[in-house]
Design a protein around this motif. Sequence first.
Motif, PDB file in Angstrom:
ATOM      1  N   UNK A  35       0.854  -1.180   0.000  1.00 56.97           N
ATOM      2  CA  UNK A  35       0.000   0.000   0.000  1.00 56.97           C
ATOM      3  C   UNK A  35       0.894   1.234   0.000  1.00 56.97           C
ATOM      4  N   UNK A  36       0.693   2.106  -0.980  1.00 53.32           N
ATOM      5  CA  UNK A  36       1.491   3.326  -1.079  1.00 53.32           C
ATOM      6  C   UNK A  36       0.604   4.514  -0.735  1.00 53.32           C
ATOM      7  N   UNK A  37       1.044   5.310   0.235  1.00 53.11           N
ATOM      8  CA  UNK A  37       0.324   6.515   0.643  1.00 53.11           C
ATOM      9  C   UNK A  37       1.101   7.728   0.154  1.00 53.11           C
ATOM     10  N   UNK A  38       0.496   8.500  -0.726  1.00 50.52           N
ATOM     11  CA  UNK A  38       1.115   9.724  -1.235  1.00 50.52           C
ATOM     12  C   UNK A  38       0.351  10.914  -0.670  1.00 50.52           C
ATOM     13  N   UNK A  39       0.527  11.171   0.602  1.00 47.79           N
ATOM     14  CA  UNK A  39      -0.186  12.266   1.245  1.00 47.79           C
ATOM     15  C   UNK A  39       0.782  13.208   1.914  1.00 47.79           C
ATOM     16  N   UNK A  40       0.245  14.037   2.782  1.00 44.93           N
ATOM     17  CA  UNK A  40       1.060  14.971   3.552  1.00 44.93           C
ATOM     18  C   UNK A  40       0.796  14.728   5.029  1.00 44.93           C
ATOM     19  N   UNK A  41       1.478  15.458   5.863  1.00 36.91           N
ATOM     20  CA  UNK A  41       1.322  15.261   7.306  1.00 36.91           C
ATOM     21  C   UNK A  41      -0.078  15.635   7.786  1.00 36.91           C
ATOM     22  N   UNK A  58       5.473   4.991   2.325  1.00 35.26           N
ATOM     23  CA  UNK A  58       5.114   6.401   2.422  1.00 35.26           C
ATOM     24  C   UNK A  58       6.284   7.193   2.982  1.00 35.26           C
ATOM     25  N   UNK A  59       6.520   8.383   2.437  1.00 31.42           N
ATOM     26  CA  UNK A  59       7.545   9.257   3.005  1.00 31.42           C
ATOM     27  C   UNK A  59       6.954  10.125   4.105  1.00 31.42           C
ATOM     28  N   UNK A  73       7.720   1.095   5.136  1.00 33.46           N
ATOM     29  CA  UNK A  73       8.814   1.570   4.310  1.00 33.46           C
ATOM     30  C   UNK A  73       8.656   3.083   4.159  1.00 33.46           C
ATOM     31  N   UNK A  74       9.427   3.838   4.937  1.00 30.07           N
ATOM     32  CA  UNK A  74       9.294   5.294   4.910  1.00 30.07           C
ATOM     33  C   UNK A  74      10.351   5.946   4.021  1.00 30.07           C
ATOM     34  N   UNK A  75      11.098   5.143   3.295  1.00 31.33           N
ATOM     35  CA  UNK A  75      12.040   5.689   2.331  1.00 31.33           C
ATOM     36  C   UNK A  75      11.937   4.871   1.050  1.00 31.33           C
ATOM     37  N   UNK A  76      11.255   5.404   0.077  1.00 32.31           N
ATOM     38  CA  UNK A  76      11.113   4.735  -1.205  1.00 32.31           C
ATOM     39  C   UNK A  76      11.337   5.735  -2.313  1.00 32.31           C
ATOM     40  N   UNK A  77      11.576   5.217  -3.495  1.00 34.56           N
ATOM     41  CA  UNK A  77      11.731   6.135  -4.624  1.00 34.56           C
ATOM     42  C   UNK A  77      12.854   5.786  -5.517  1.00 34.56           C
TER      43      UNK A  77
END
Length: 77
Positions: A35-41, A58-59, A73-77
Amino acid sequence: MRCRPTRTSEPSAPSRISTTGASAVIQGGTGDDSIRLDGTSTSTGSVDGGAGNDTVHSVDLGAFVIRNVETLDTYYG
């Protein structure tokens, strides 16, 4: 916010996603979910990975409540 669940094995139960504004509810099935979350804080919601070996990518996890997820996984890309 964009949420993209993908399944890495055959599903036994379907994944579910619902969103309301900046809030999302994501429920994984019984397989291995990615699951990839592309959101903000400021993004909110919940992720329940269900059974299997699940990963959230998600970052910025924002204010999400995360359950039954084996890997963050808080570091992807």
